[in-house]
Design a protein around this motif. Structure first.
Motif, short mmCIF file in Angstrom:
data_model
loop_
_atom_site.label_atom_id
_atom_site.label_comp_id
_atom_site.label_asym_id
_atom_site.label_seq_id
_atom_site.Cartn_x
_atom_site.Cartn_y
_atom_site.Cartn_z
N SER A 428 72.76 44.50 79.23
CA SER A 428 74.05 45.04 78.80
C SER A 428 73.88 46.23 77.87
N ARG A 469 78.27 30.66 78.87
CA ARG A 469 79.03 31.16 77.73
C ARG A 469 78.49 32.51 77.24
N GLU A 472 79.74 35.23 79.64
CA GLU A 472 81.16 35.54 79.45
C GLU A 472 81.39 36.34 78.17
N LYS A 473 80.63 36.04 77.13
CA LYS A 473 80.77 36.79 75.88
C LYS A 473 80.33 38.24 76.06
N LYS A 475 80.32 39.90 78.86
CA LYS A 475 81.34 40.54 79.70
C LYS A 475 82.56 40.91 78.87
N GLN A 476 83.00 40.01 78.00
CA GLN A 476 84.17 40.26 77.16
C GLN A 476 83.93 41.45 76.23
N GLU A 477 82.76 41.52 75.62
CA GLU A 477 82.44 42.61 74.71
C GLU A 477 82.43 43.95 75.42
N GLU A 479 84.04 44.71 78.26
CA GLU A 479 85.41 45.04 78.66
C GLU A 479 86.23 45.54 77.48
N GLU A 480 86.02 44.98 76.29
CA GLU A 480 86.71 45.45 75.10
C GLU A 480 86.28 46.87 74.74
N SER A 483 87.77 49.40 77.14
CA SER A 483 89.21 49.60 76.98
C SER A 483 89.53 50.71 75.99
N VAL A 494 79.04 45.90 83.36
CA VAL A 494 78.79 44.48 83.10
C VAL A 494 77.57 44.06 83.90
#
Length: 643
Positions: A428, A469, A472-473, A475-477, A479-480, A483, A494
């Protein structure tokens, strides 16, 4: 028709080694047998009978060597779809089972394919590892439930100092075959990192010297152990020992072609670390002084002031006597100031260079990594696990071992899956495409542990959940971040956060030869699946088992269902055609032979040809003819095989 039966055996290590030896020493292999005397002569025959040699020996070593060469028997890897994540796209693998069996199952597919291995094996502290005791058998259901007996009846024993006179022997017998097989999986420029403490460090070093070669020992990296307690046990007249504050990571390459990648160590982190407060960098105030009206506020000059002033005088003298100056001088404040120091003969070509060493915040790593703790106290994503490895430690190991970012990384003592987490996190950060293979024995968690109370019945469950987990974390970071990206920066990608799960299990295929069937007709073609496969098997399980018997075919490859050919015909990795149809027709053969691109191997069921041997032979020859015609000038070796 040639013999094209798929072999039951996944590995034929003895024969592979014999062929490799024959390539090196043809005279040492005669009629397929090793001539020990001839081999000794090839090697100089310096050994005399009865002379002792320097080597590591222990009770059971010969048996440990035999274990490496033994087949895997009726074992396979079964795909577990419900535990997998993004199975259709991921290239990551998680395998549950005894890592000795797993390494044997992977050997044919991943031979010479793994760039880096990291393992954190049991340290043999007295109660920290279980092993298969082949001398004891038990089928008690309570033992199975408590994790002391595997589903196949192998008893898992604790290796304790108190009740085991073979304490070190058991550990060496456990490690030897696993390391031997691990070496086969490494690429020629591959490397293995092994965490260990003082209990078995000396034995492990000698063991690795034997397996990997003493010349391929690269480093013993020192890392800091987290201080759990300041209490020290006292003897009658003093300390029994100092608190052990460090552990080692032994580093061995497969060959001399491995090279470390240089990585930097941040100085602030060093100064914060208890072990490295002695460090002094290139930022000495006494070496900052004025030259040509410039005094640096940070950093330092390479030479002392007196020597530097001489260099300036020499430069001015050079400039006044020669029209062309072969050297440059930079007087800007933000650049490296350079001055020419002429030699005695005044030629200038052998002169030195004075320059300003910029102050920076990093230095190259040594084998002292005591700024990094081995393990971390905190829980990852509220998943309880005792002493998980520090993710930063694994990341530094990965960064030091590879230039390219598209490699396979293996950890066959994966525990809480820190290595998988580290791989995803690095991908990442630098847009890499590293893949991982995690292997973990589903050893039961202690009923009194926080993990057990949280619902994790074995260590493999902890590892899989952490990967989910962590992915997913990440991926979330990303995507944030995407944005609201920073000006001029590209959007982040990702990484692969999925994984395929496999479990070691019994075979799905009834491995026998149709020619040896009982003539009384106890086998019936009326039920071909019961004839060929074990009850409860499915096509996906069978495909993976067939693929384990191929060379250089990764488990991460895709399976494509060819509906235009039949109900049970599949294409694996775009290259292997697996036809599990119960009946073969001429029309089907024509379709298979005209596939583009042409598969390099076709696999059929013997039973699909019923008892008509001539039909099978005719179909085989026709298919081979069609394949050769369609392949044109191709040099690929195409095959038709049967199960």
């Amino acid at each position: 028709m040639e013999n094209n039966k798929i072999k039951k055996e996944i590995n034929d290590i003895v024969n592979d080694n014999l062929k490799a030896l024959e390539q090196l020493f043809p005279s040492a292999v005669k009629d397929g047998q090793l001539d020990i005397k001839a081999l000794k002569e090839e090697l100089g025959n310096f050994e005399e009978v009865g002379i002792e040699r320097y080597e590591l020996n222990w009770a059971g070593k010969q048996n440990a060597k035999k274990i490496v060469q033994q087949g895997i028997g009726n074992k396979t890897l079964k795909f577990v779809e419900k535990d997998s994540k993004n199975a259709d796209t991921t290239e990551n693998i998680y395998i549950e089972g005894d890592n000795l069996e797993v390494l044997k199952l992977l050997r044919q597919n991943y031979y010479n394919s793994i760039k880096m291995i990291y393992i954190d094996p049991p340290y043999n502290t007295g109660n920290d590892f279980v092993y298969n005791d082949i001398f004891k058998k038990g089928n008690d259901e309570s033992d199975k439930e408590e994790g002391y007996v595997t589903e196949t009846g192998e008893r898992l024993e604790k290796n304790t100092k108190s009740n085991n006179s073979r304490f070190h022997t058991n550990w060496l017998n456990m490690m030897y075959p696993r390391l031997k097989l691990a070496r086969d999986l490494l690429t020629d420029d591959g490397v293995i990192f092994i965490s260990i403490d003082d209990n078995e460090q000396a034995n492990l070093k000698r063991l690795c010297d034997e397996i990997f070669g003493e010349k391929n020992f690269r480093n013993s990296i020192l890392v800091r152990r987290r201080v759990k307690s300041l209490n020290i046990q006292f003897a009658d007249k003093g300390l029994k020992s100092f608190n052990v504050g460090t552990e080692n990571i032994l580093v061995y390459s497969k060959s001399e072609s491995f090279l470390f990648k240089m990585i930097e160590q941040v100085k602030e982190e060093i100064r914060e670390g208890y072990w490295a407060g002695f460090w002094s960098g290139a930022d000495r105030p006494t070496m900052r002084y004025e030259i040509l009206g410039f005094t640096p506020s940070v950093g330092q000059w390479r030479w002392g002031k007196e020597k530097a002033e001489e260099a300036v005088r020499n430069y001015i003298n050079w400039k006044n006597n020669f029209s062309e100056i072969p050297f440059e001088i930079y007087a800007e404040k933000n650049s490296n100031l350079k001055f020419i120091k002429r030699d005695i003969n005044g030629k200038g070509q052998n002169g030195g260079v004075q320059y300003w060493i910029n102050a920076n915040n990093a230095q190259m790593r040594t084998s002292n990594w005591t700024d990094i703790e081995v393990s971390q106290i905190h829980k990852y994503f509220d998943i309880p696990f005792d002493n998980p490895k520090n993710i930063k430690l694994i990341q530094e190991i990965i960064k030091s071992s590879e230039e390219e970012k598209d490699v396979i990384i293996l950890d066959f003592f994966s525990g809480s899956a820190t290595t998988a987490h580290a791989v995803m996190q690095l991908n990442s950060e630098d847009n890499g495409n590293r893949k991982y293979i995690m292997v973990q024995l589903p050893e039961s968690t202690d009923e009194k542990s926080e993990a057990f109370k949280a619902g994790y019945k074995n260590i493999a469950e902890i590892g899989k959940e952490r990967i989910r987990r962590a992915g997913e974390k990440i991926k979330q970071e990303i995507e944030e971040y995407n944005s609201n990206p920073k000006l001029g920066e590209e959007l982040k990608k990702v990484p692969d956060i999925g994984f395929k799960v496999f479990k070691v299990d019994d075979t799905n295929i009834k491995w026998y030869d149709l020619e040896n069937f009982n003539e009384d007709g106890q086998y019936s073609f009326d039920d071909p699946d019961s004839l060929d496969f074990v009850l409860g098997s499915n096509d996906i399980d069978i495909i993976y088992e067939i693929m384990l018997r191929q060379n250089d075919v990764l488990l991460s490859e895709k399976i494509e269902f060819l509906t235009d050919i039949g109900n049970r015909t599949y294409l694996y990795a775009g290259l292997y055609l697996i036809c599990l149809e119960t009946e073969i027709t001429e029309e089907m053969v024509e379709k298979l032979a005209s596939l583009e691109p042409l598969p390099i191997k076709f696999v059929f069921r013997d039973s699909a040809f019923k008892d008509n041997i001539s039909l099978k032979d005719e179909t085989f020859r026709k298919l081979r003819s069609l394949i050769e015609r369609n392949s044109g000038e191709s040099k690929v070796s195409y095959r038709v095989e049967f199960i």
